[in-house]
Design a protein around this motif. Structure first.
Motif, PDB file in Angstrom:
ATOM      1  N   THR A   1       0.942  -1.209  -0.221  1.00  0.00           N
ATOM      2  CA  THR A   1       0.061   0.332  -0.181  1.00  0.00           C
ATOM      3  C   THR A   1       0.421   1.164  -0.005  1.00  0.00           C
ATOM      4  O   THR A   1       0.242   2.371  -0.358  1.00  0.00           O
ATOM      5  CB  THR A   1      -1.173   0.140   1.178  1.00  0.00           C
ATOM      6  OG1 THR A   1      -0.051  -0.345   2.676  1.00  0.00           O
ATOM      7  CG2 THR A   1      -1.579  -1.280   1.173  1.00  0.00           C
TER       8      THR A   1
ATOM      9  N   SER B   1       2.478   5.096  -5.312  1.00  0.00           N
ATOM     10  CA  SER B   1       1.540   4.255  -4.073  1.00  0.00           C
ATOM     11  C   SER B   1       0.459   5.981  -3.922  1.00  0.00           C
ATOM     12  O   SER B   1       1.157   6.376  -3.851  1.00  0.00           O
ATOM     13  CB  SER B   1       2.124   4.168  -2.904  1.00  0.00           C
ATOM     14  OG  SER B   1       3.093   2.983  -3.260  1.00  0.00           O
TER      15      SER B   1
ATOM     16  N   LEU C   1      -7.840   2.553  -8.092  1.00  0.00           N
ATOM     17  CA  LEU C   1      -6.912   1.637  -7.865  1.00  0.00           C
ATOM     18  C   LEU C   1      -6.569   0.410  -8.087  1.00  0.00           C
ATOM     19  O   LEU C   1      -8.011  -0.738  -8.473  1.00  0.00           O
ATOM     20  CB  LEU C   1      -6.607   1.321  -6.259  1.00  0.00           C
ATOM     21  CG  LEU C   1      -6.637   2.832  -5.586  1.00  0.00           C
ATOM     22  CD1 LEU C   1      -6.664   2.458  -3.950  1.00  0.00           C
ATOM     23  CD2 LEU C   1      -4.440   3.041  -5.382  1.00  0.00           C
TER      24      LEU C   1
ATOM     25  N   ASN D   1      -3.442  -1.474  -5.538  1.00  0.00           N
ATOM     26  CA  ASN D   1      -2.962  -0.573  -4.231  1.00  0.00           C
ATOM     27  C   ASN D   1      -2.435   0.682  -5.305  1.00  0.00           C
ATOM     28  O   ASN D   1      -1.308   1.178  -4.064  1.00  0.00           O
ATOM     29  CB  ASN D   1      -2.619  -1.065  -3.290  1.00  0.00           C
ATOM     30  CG  ASN D   1      -3.466  -1.604  -2.452  1.00  0.00           C
ATOM     31  OD1 ASN D   1      -4.851  -1.385  -2.277  1.00  0.00           O
ATOM     32  ND2 ASN D   1      -2.945  -3.049  -2.475  1.00  0.00           N
ATOM     33  N   GLN D   2      -2.032   0.489  -6.220  1.00  0.00           N
ATOM     34  CA  GLN D   2      -1.430   1.607  -7.334  1.00  0.00           C
ATOM     35  C   GLN D   2      -1.872   2.578  -8.171  1.00  0.00           C
ATOM     36  O   GLN D   2      -2.935   1.475  -8.370  1.00  0.00           O
ATOM     37  CB  GLN D   2       0.224   0.860  -6.967  1.00  0.00           C
ATOM     38  CG  GLN D   2      -0.295   0.078  -8.504  1.00  0.00           C
ATOM     39  CD  GLN D   2       1.095  -1.067  -8.094  1.00  0.00           C
ATOM     40  OE1 GLN D   2       1.999  -1.664  -7.184  1.00  0.00           O
ATOM     41  NE2 GLN D   2       1.859  -1.274  -9.274  1.00  0.00           N
TER      42      GLN D   2
END
Length: 666
Positions: free
Chosen positions: A316, A353, A376, A379-380
């Motif tokens: 994350t 991120s 997303l 998570n990026q």
């Protein structure tokens, strides 16, 4: 007007039709195939279609070929008129113009004289006073004299890439492609027709390859990028190259020769990668423990994977803030190098991120739509590499890392597809990705670069020409990986294929395999180790050391030899050595409990009269070709490496590998 382009053993003949409306293929095959009537020329009357729809056209716009498919579609139909030919620096250029549409199209042909590959691309110039929008942008089309083609292609998904498959196409069309912003895991930008004609696209973004059996009885293959592309007045857009290969004896070795031609000469060290052992828990003491064991068993390069930079404690955070988490990072790198190991590092420079400092300072650098939150994935977010400031950030970041630390290897990853990226931005992103790779090679020539995109998501010809190895898949399980590598080696050469020995269980075929099986499998390309070697027993480490030494002895033949892909085996033929890697994947014969015989692998392309193995046994080339090399598989022996040295009849006084008198099979 007719031109014949000559490659190593093949030729490609193209002509402009008498009316000057298009170029068409006359013949493609072994040298001399053009001396006779064209097998592609239409000899019949035309009903309900245009003349171009029935002709073996090389490249035409919609308008000229409205029914059976055009290579170029723009904002309005177009018709070409021939405007001359030039030949310079080995490239044939055939120019066509459309003054009404405001377009000049130059068809470019570059024969590779040392291999049987022809490169084609098109230079499209906007001659109007306003922007020109290109919606379908082919790089080339080619007509083949086969009406019921057998198409071979590579498909799959993440962790199951490069599954070789075939389809017979008696009529209709076939399409593979990607809209992910990278070539993707679902299909590779490669197609084979009857294992005789091959197409591979050098593009690192979204793409398509189509094949269609046309009413005229030809099979037409097209390859190109997904649009749109907007060309400003006076500007020229150059399409990516398409490589066309021909072989009457199977295409894999032609593609391998082409890869070697495009690759820079570089030694590929045996590497250890820490990801599967430590994940995000990267600390100098833990990494040094792994490095010591790796050095002891013969590894040459230690690569620290994800988790080494600030804020990267899980998936994350951290991406974009490329500074080491440990204040002792520099000392740690030197400690690794003091063990005799080179040092490598994992990076993912295209992604960021949301928790990172970079994103807080530059939220406008990611792909996003006005008024909407960006999507997303993992998570990026994806940086807009097409922006000059993002390109400069990536270059300066990599320059800093490679200048501050003695790094000799970069694993470049990219773990998400492009979202919120309009098609017209695909071109700028890809071109700047290439520019970064070119910069690394020019500014840091000692650094080897591994191309990765969540595994095999970016293994196109353009990427493989600018990196030193690629990562075919995140799946390292032995039987799963065997199928992945089998498909990959139909498209690319072994010196480009990074392969690890791990303890990973199979996702699709969970049958366990021995450590030797896993090593022999990874020896098929560029050998690496990703297992947690701290948990290996002393016996396993000793076995690994022997196998790594074995690999180093055969590495040059594996990376540079001629490859034959056999059933559960690969044959590599060098100047005077033949290396065979073989695996057992089926049922055992029951020997010695019940009667039975050795399993056999029939070798190909042997030129010597006799061969001797490392035990001193002599085989005739005829025996190895028609009877086969014997393997006695058992529960404890499920893979093997055999090295054969060629000898001439009557010249073998002692085994050149052991010094002992030769022995013959009775």
């Amino acid at each position: 007007m007719t031109w014949t382009l000559r490659m190593a053993t093949t030729s490609y003949t193209v002509a402009v039709e008498p009316g000057g409306r298009w170029a068409e293929l006359v013949a493609w095959g072994p040298h001399g195939v053009e001396r006779g009537p064209s097998p592609l020329k239409n000899l019949g009357e035309i009903h309900f279609i245009t003349e171009a729809d029935a002709a073996p056209v090389e490249y035409v716009p919609r308008g000229q070929r409205p029914f059976t498919g055009a290579d170029l579609e723009l904002d309005g139909d177009s018709w070409f008129t021939f405007d001359g030919a030039t030949e310079s620096d080995g490239v044939l250029r055939l120019a066509f113009v459309d003054s009404v549409a405001g377009l000049r199209a130059v068809l470019c042909y570059w024969p590779e004289t040392s291999v049987d590959v022809l490169s084609r691309w098109v230079e499209l110039t906007n001659t109007r006073d306003e922007p020109l929008r290109l919606d379908r942008i082919g790089s080339a089309g080619v007509c083949l004299p086969t009406a019921s083609p057998r198409l071979s292609f590579l498909h799959g998904e993440w962790a199951r890439e490069f599954q070789l498959d075939h389809v017979s196409l008696p009529a209709g069309g076939f399409r593979i492609g990607s809209s992910y912003g990278v070539p993707g895991h679902n299909y590779a930008p490669w197609l084979s027709v009857d294992d005789t004609w091959g197409v591979s696209l050098a593009w690192s973004g979204s793409w398509e390859i189509t094949a269609e059996v046309e009413p005229s009885g030809l099979t037409r293959v097209r390859a190109g990028i997904l649009g749109p592309v907007v060309v400003e007045p006076g500007e020229t857009f150059t399409t990516p190259e398409v490589a066309l290969a021909y072989s009457a004896d199977g295409l894999a070795r032609v593609w391998h020769a082409y890869d070697r031609l495009r690759s820079r000469p570089a030694r590929k060290p045996v590497l250890y990668n820490s990801w599967e052992a430590t994940g995000f828990e990267v600390s100098p003491p833990g990494q040094l423990e792994l490095a010591r064991i790796a050095a002891d068993i013969g590894v040459e390069l230690f690569v620290v994977d994800d988790g080494w930079f600030v804020g990267r404690h899980d998936d994350t955070g951290g991406l974009g803030d490329w500074y080491p988490e440990s204040p002792d990072f520099g000392t740690f790198v030197e400690d690794v190098r003091a063990m005799g190991l080179e040092f490598g590092l994992w990076v993912e420079p295209e992604c960021v991120s949301p928790k990172s400092r970079l994103y807080a300072e530059h939220p406008d650098w990611v792909y996003r739509l006005p008024g909407r939150e960006p999507t997303l994935i993992r998570n990026q977010l994806l940086l807009n590499l097409g922006l000059s400031e993002v390109h400069e950030f990536v270059v300066s970041t990599l320059d800093r890392l490679l200048t501050d630390h003695p790094i000799s290897y970069l694993k470049w990853d990219m773990n998400r597809p492009a979202t919120e990226r309009p098609g017209e931005l695909d071109n700028a992103h890809v071109r700047n990705y290439w520019r970064v790779l070119d910069h690394l090679r020019e500014r840091h020539p000692h650094v080897l670069v591994e191309g990765c995109a969540g595994g095999g998501g970016r293994t196109d010809l353009a990427t493989t020409g600018k990196v030193d190895v690629v990562w075919p898949s995140d799946n390292t399980a032995p039987l799963d990986r065997l199928k992945i590598q089998h498909g990959f080696l139909h498209m690319h050469a072994p010196h480009l294929m990074s392969s690890w020995v791990t303890d990973a269980p199979g996702m699709f075929d969970a049958r366990p395999r021995s450590l030797k099986f896993r090593f022999v499998l990874a020896m098929a390309g560029v050998l690496g180790i990703g297992a947690d070697v701290r948990h290996w027993t002393r016996e396993e480490r000793e076995e690994a050391a022997v196998l790594i030494k074995r690999y180093k002895d055969i590495r040059d033949v594996v990376h540079g030899g001629e490859v034959h892909l056999l059933n559960d085996a690969i044959q590599y033929t060098g100047a005077d050595h033949v290396v065979v890697l073989a695996w057992h994947t089926g049922s055992l014969t029951g020997v010695p409990v019940v009667p039975g015989r050795s399993s056999r692998v029939k070798l190909k392309g042997l030129t010597a009269q006799s061969y001797v193995d490392e035990s001193g046994f002599v085989y005739s080339g005829t025996h190895l070709t028609h009877v086969g090399l014997p393997f006695d598989w058992s529960p404890a022996n499920d893979a093997d490496v055999v090295v054969l040295r060629s000898v001439q009849a009557g010249c073998l006084k002692s085994c050149p590998l052991t010094g002992e008198p030769p022995r013959a099979w009775l």
